[in-house]
Design a protein around this motif. Structure first.
Motif, PDB file in Angstrom:
ATOM      1  N   SER A  35       0.841  -1.203   0.000  1.00 38.52           N
ATOM      2  CA  SER A  35       0.000   0.000   0.000  1.00 38.52           C
ATOM      3  C   SER A  35       0.871   1.246   0.000  1.00 38.52           C
ATOM      4  N   LEU A  36       1.910   1.258   0.823  1.00 42.18           N
ATOM      5  CA  LEU A  36       2.840   2.391   0.828  1.00 42.18           C
ATOM      6  C   LEU A  36       3.557   2.511  -0.511  1.00 42.18           C
ATOM      7  N   CYS A  37       3.875   1.368  -1.112  1.00 45.74           N
ATOM      8  CA  CYS A  37       4.522   1.371  -2.419  1.00 45.74           C
ATOM      9  C   CYS A  37       3.615   1.987  -3.470  1.00 45.74           C
ATOM     10  N   LYS A  38       2.313   1.658  -3.425  1.00 46.10           N
ATOM     11  CA  LYS A  38       1.378   2.191  -4.410  1.00 46.10           C
ATOM     12  C   LYS A  38       1.188   3.693  -4.248  1.00 46.10           C
ATOM     13  N   ILE A  39       1.182   4.161  -2.991  1.00 47.75           N
ATOM     14  CA  ILE A  39       1.118   5.607  -2.765  1.00 47.75           C
ATOM     15  C   ILE A  39       2.338   6.279  -3.379  1.00 47.75           C
ATOM     16  N   SER A  40       3.500   5.667  -3.189  1.00 50.97           N
ATOM     17  CA  SER A  40       4.739   6.230  -3.746  1.00 50.97           C
ATOM     18  C   SER A  40       4.691   6.273  -5.266  1.00 50.97           C
ATOM     19  N   ILE A  41       4.161   5.213  -5.896  1.00 50.23           N
ATOM     20  CA  ILE A  41       4.064   5.172  -7.358  1.00 50.23           C
ATOM     21  C   ILE A  41       3.183   6.308  -7.865  1.00 50.23           C
ATOM     22  N   LEU A  42       2.013   6.472  -7.237  1.00 49.93           N
ATOM     23  CA  LEU A  42       1.109   7.525  -7.676  1.00 49.93           C
ATOM     24  C   LEU A  42       1.703   8.914  -7.433  1.00 49.93           C
ATOM     25  N   LEU A  43       2.402   9.081  -6.312  1.00 50.32           N
ATOM     26  CA  LEU A  43       3.068  10.363  -6.069  1.00 50.32           C
ATOM     27  C   LEU A  43       4.097  10.647  -7.162  1.00 50.32           C
ATOM     28  N   PHE A  44       4.823   9.613  -7.583  1.00 48.02           N
ATOM     29  CA  PHE A  44       5.806   9.787  -8.648  1.00 48.02           C
ATOM     30  C   PHE A  44       5.119  10.173  -9.955  1.00 48.02           C
ATOM     31  N   VAL A  45       3.970   9.538 -10.253  1.00 47.77           N
ATOM     32  CA  VAL A  45       3.210   9.886 -11.458  1.00 47.77           C
ATOM     33  C   VAL A  45       2.754  11.345 -11.388  1.00 47.77           C
ATOM     34  N   VAL A  46       2.248  11.749 -10.215  1.00 52.39           N
ATOM     35  CA  VAL A  46       1.754  13.117 -10.042  1.00 52.39           C
ATOM     36  C   VAL A  46       2.881  14.139 -10.218  1.00 52.39           C
ATOM     37  N   ILE A  47       3.997  13.898  -9.552  1.00 52.53           N
ATOM     38  CA  ILE A  47       5.129  14.841  -9.647  1.00 52.53           C
ATOM     39  C   ILE A  47       5.661  14.889 -11.085  1.00 52.53           C
ATOM     40  N   THR A  48       5.726  13.713 -11.730  1.00 54.48           N
ATOM     41  CA  THR A  48       6.168  13.682 -13.124  1.00 54.48           C
ATOM     42  C   THR A  48       5.213  14.481 -14.005  1.00 54.48           C
ATOM     43  N   GLY A  49       3.928  14.380 -13.713  1.00 50.28           N
ATOM     44  CA  GLY A  49       2.945  15.147 -14.469  1.00 50.28           C
ATOM     45  C   GLY A  49       3.145  16.648 -14.337  1.00 50.28           C
ATOM     46  N   TRP A  50       3.492  17.101 -13.122  1.00 53.53           N
ATOM     47  CA  TRP A  50       3.783  18.530 -12.939  1.00 53.53           C
ATOM     48  C   TRP A  50       4.964  18.954 -13.812  1.00 53.53           C
ATOM     49  N   VAL A  51       5.991  18.098 -13.855  1.00 47.80           N
ATOM     50  CA  VAL A  51       7.161  18.408 -14.684  1.00 47.80           C
ATOM     51  C   VAL A  51       6.769  18.465 -16.159  1.00 47.80           C
ATOM     52  N   VAL A  52       5.917  17.527 -16.588  1.00 50.41           N
ATOM     53  CA  VAL A  52       5.453  17.527 -17.978  1.00 50.41           C
ATOM     54  C   VAL A  52       4.706  18.821 -18.287  1.00 50.41           C
ATOM     55  N   LEU A  53       3.801  19.231 -17.386  1.00 45.31           N
ATOM     56  CA  LEU A  53       3.018  20.448 -17.610  1.00 45.31           C
ATOM     57  C   LEU A  53       3.886  21.702 -17.621  1.00 45.31           C
ATOM     58  N   SER A  54       5.028  21.636 -16.942  1.00 45.41           N
ATOM     59  CA  SER A  54       5.923  22.795 -16.927  1.00 45.41           C
ATOM     60  C   SER A  54       6.691  22.941 -18.240  1.00 45.41           C
ATOM     61  N   GLY A  55       6.621  21.905 -19.100  1.00 45.78           N
ATOM     62  CA  GLY A  55       7.271  21.967 -20.399  1.00 45.78           C
ATOM     63  C   GLY A  55       8.715  21.518 -20.410  1.00 45.78           C
ATOM     64  N   HIS A  56       9.171  20.822 -19.352  1.00 44.85           N
ATOM     65  CA  HIS A  56      10.571  20.431 -19.252  1.00 44.85           C
ATOM     66  C   HIS A  56      10.815  18.986 -19.664  1.00 44.85           C
ATOM     67  N   THR A  57       9.958  18.437 -20.526  1.00 40.18           N
ATOM     68  CA  THR A  57      10.150  17.066 -20.996  1.00 40.18           C
ATOM     69  C   THR A  57      10.020  17.048 -22.519  1.00 40.18           C
ATOM     70  N   ALA A  58      10.084  15.831 -23.080  1.00 37.83           N
ATOM     71  CA  ALA A  58      10.017  15.688 -24.535  1.00 37.83           C
ATOM     72  C   ALA A  58       8.595  15.829 -25.073  1.00 37.83           C
ATOM     73  N   ILE A  59       7.599  15.925 -24.195  1.00 33.97           N
ATOM     74  CA  ILE A  59       6.221  16.093 -24.644  1.00 33.97           C
ATOM     75  C   ILE A  59       6.079  17.462 -25.298  1.00 33.97           C
ATOM     76  N   GLN A  60       5.633  17.485 -26.548  1.00 37.99           N
ATOM     77  CA  GLN A  60       5.624  18.726 -27.326  1.00 37.99           C
ATOM     78  C   GLN A  60       4.594  19.725 -26.828  1.00 37.99           C
ATOM     79  N   ASP A  61       3.366  19.277 -26.566  1.00 40.11           N
ATOM     80  CA  ASP A  61       2.290  20.203 -26.158  1.00 40.11           C
ATOM     81  C   ASP A  61       1.497  19.585 -25.020  1.00 40.11           C
ATOM     82  N   PRO A  62       1.986  19.689 -23.779  1.00 39.23           N
ATOM     83  CA  PRO A  62       1.312  19.033 -22.645  1.00 39.23           C
ATOM     84  C   PRO A  62      -0.057  19.622 -22.309  1.00 39.23           C
ATOM     85  N   HIS A  63      -0.370  20.817 -22.830  1.00 44.80           N
ATOM     86  CA  HIS A  63      -1.646  21.453 -22.507  1.00 44.80           C
ATOM     87  C   HIS A  63      -2.710  21.210 -23.571  1.00 44.80           C
ATOM     88  N   MET A  64      -2.401  20.407 -24.577  1.00 48.76           N
ATOM     89  CA  MET A  64      -3.306  20.219 -25.704  1.00 48.76           C
ATOM     90  C   MET A  64      -4.672  19.682 -25.269  1.00 48.76           C
TER      91      MET A  64
END
Length: 578
Positions: A233-262
């Motif tokens: 259960s703690l592992c799954k919380i950590s996985i989702l937190l990693f997904v969430v934080i990664t999503g923030w980075v994607v939305l900030s435009g600092h990844t290879a995703i061309q248009d994260p706001h599309m």
């Protein structure tokens, strides 16, 4: 969530204590939830002033309502006793909720409703409905401090025809309470991570191995099963937190995703106008949130049950709701609508593949597989507590055991299914009962259709049960207002939950926008009919047990037996009608 909780608790706080006592309602402070309850007792129970809350509630409720054949003391006898605290109960809820749903169903939900905005709104709606349900189950759970969940609540209200409510719940819980869908997703993801083709029979073989392993884990080493469930259960919380934080980075435009706001421009473009689409998608959302009532199924094993239930329930569901909404935003930032809809049951893998490319995508599929495994473990602890392979198995086993203890006729006799053999601490037989339909579902249907159809079928009868539970709560408010209630749900929330349940039972019969639903070639309404057929089968089973024998001149008479492990079970024997 914060506004909902604030409204609920401020409304209760402003209500004068004198008014609560006038209504015959008990209040228990957070600090004294299991020591010195401020409960207005009926005169015949005045000798119980100063008792612990759980004992007061049990004494009053058991004397006022006929809760099956077993007394409270007989019902809690046997097993490991009260060993689950606030942390374990919170993890039991988190582990049950965060199964494969959040990693797999966003694609089918988006495909049903047609737009990102509508999809996100459904996840918010699912959260609100889940919290309404949680508050209803908190009121009933703190009144009826027994394992079994809905079984107990239905028995308290629907007493006639006798045993009908119990049998209907039993058929639904045993036949549709499997962890097959999570085992299938675990198998698919682990094969992808290993670079192997997702062959149908290999998938089924891996899924069967997982189901069997969870049965032995919870049946032979129950404490290890709990520790593993908490850790995962703690592992799954950590996985989702990693997904969430990664999503923030994607939305900030600092990844290879061309248009994260599309996907967030014209977010509601392409939305479906079919009630069927929204109802079917809502079933999947609620399936992803299901598990907030997991502790109610195992209350016989919970320390300080009133206090623990009131803390673990909102905390566990609140954690999951926040992570779910943010994880969906991350998915929509990293992929196009078409990619998400086409990803099937591996939308989380698509997210990592787009952001980190192939190697990270393989690592993520392992995490998703482990999450599915965590769901199975909790189910076997629950059949005795019923639904995420680890968490669902734990609870489901306890529920099955409670049904056997009540005397529901089962193959091989009730003594076997109600026992804690061989360890004397865990219901291995209840886990086997949970394993049987899981194996049947894994083997029988085509794997490509199995997952979404199973999710739909499981959701429909559950809404029928939920409908009768909330009606029962409102009936108890009117008929038994003097009973102690350590927690009282705000009635508009109960009514909202009731209206939503009715909608979810009617809307699936309306034609979907695409005319065929999300499980072609199966008819879009088939899962509703299968769910209704399961409940109808329960009526026939009850009639064969309770009505047919009387036509033949005999009846079944109950008596109680105490097994070698301390468990008390109701056993029926036949006798001629004089």
């Amino acid at each position: 969530m914060a506004l909902l909780l604030k409204q609920l608790f401020l409304t209760r706080a402003r209500q004068p204590q004198e008014e609560l006592h006038k209504e015959g309602l008990g209040t228990i402070s957070a600090d004294h939830a299991d020591r010195q309850p401020d409960v207005k007792l009926p005169e015949e129970h005045n000798d119980k002033e100063g008792w612990p809350a759980s004992e007061v509630i049990t004494a009053v409720v058991d004397s006022e309502l006929d809760l099956g054949e077993l007394s409270f003391e007989e019902d809690v006898a046997g097993g490991m006793g009260r060993h689950l605290g606030v942390f374990s109960c919170t993890m039991l809820i988190v582990g049950r909720i965060i199964g494969t749903g959040i990693f797999s169903t966003p694609s089918s939900i988006l495909g049903s409703v047609g737009s990102v905005g509508a999809s996100l709104m459904l996840w918010v709606l699912g959260f609100v409905l889940s919290f309404c349900g949680l508050f209803i189950w908190l009121e009933l759970g703190t009144m009826f401090l027994r394992s079994g969940g809905e079984k107990v609540y239905l028995e308290a209200v629907y007493k006639k025809p006798k045993y009908l409510a119990t049998v209907l719940f039993a058929v639904n819980a045993i036949i549709l309470g499997s962890t097959a869908s999570n085992c299938i997703v675990f198998a698919q993801n682990i094969l992808v991570a290993a670079g192997r083709p997702v062959d149908e029979w290999v998938t089924r073989g891996v899924a069967l191995g997982v189901a069997g392993f969870m049965t032995l884990l919870h049946g032979l080493t129950p404490r290890l099963g709990i520790w593993l469930a908490n850790g995962l259960s703690l592992c799954k919380i950590s996985i989702l937190l990693f997904v969430v934080i990664t999503g923030w980075v994607v939305l900030s435009g600092h990844t290879a995703i061309q248009d994260p706001h599309m996907n967030f421009r014209n977010a509601f473009g392409g939305s479906s106008h079919s009630g069927n689409d929204y109802a079917t998608a809502t079933f999947k959302v609620l399936g992803a949130y299901s598990g907030w009532s997991n502790v109610n199924y195992v209350l016989n094993n919970v320390k300080n049950p009133v206090r623990t239930l009131k803390i673990a329930g909102p905390l566990g569901l609140g954690i999951c709701a926040a992570l779910y909404l943010l994880a969906n935003i991350s998915y929509f930032a990293a992929a196009t609508k078409e990619e998400i809809v086409g990803s099937g049951t591996t939308v989380a893998s698509l997210f990592f593949e787009n952001v980190f490319r192939e190697e990270a995508e393989k690592a993520l599929t392992v995490f998703v597989a482990l999450s599915a495994l965590g769901w199975v473990i909790h189910t076997h602890i629950r059949m005795a507590c019923t639904e995420n392979v680890i968490t669902v198995s734990f609870a489901a086993a306890r529920v099955n055991q409670e049904l056997a203890k009540e005397g529901i006729p089962l193959p091989l006799g009730n003594r076997f299914w109600a026992s804690n053999w061989p360890t004397g601490k865990s219901p291995l037989a209840g886990l086997v009962m949970h394993l049987i339909p899981t194996v049947a579902i894994i083997i029988a249907p085509p794997a490509t259709v199995a997952y979404p159809f199973i999710v739909d079928v499981e959701g429909y009868p559950s809404q029928i049960v939920n409908l009768f539970v909330v009606i029962g709560l409102l009936w108890l408010r009117w008929r038994e207002p003097h009973l102690p209630r350590p927690f009282k749900v705000w009635w508009p929330l109960a009514v909202f939950f009731l209206v939503a349940a009715v909608f979810l039972l009617v809307a699936p019969f309306l034609p979907p926008a695409n005319g065929k639903g999300d499980t072609p070639p199966l008819p879009y309404y088939l899962y509703c009919l299968v769910g209704i057929a399961v409940m109808a089968g329960g009526v026939l089973y009850w009639a064969a047990w309770r009505v047919l024998p009387r036509w033949l001149g005999y009846e079944y008479v109950p008596h109680k037996e105490k097994l070698s492990d301390g468990t008390v079970v109701t056993v029926f024997s036949s006798q001629q009608i004089e």
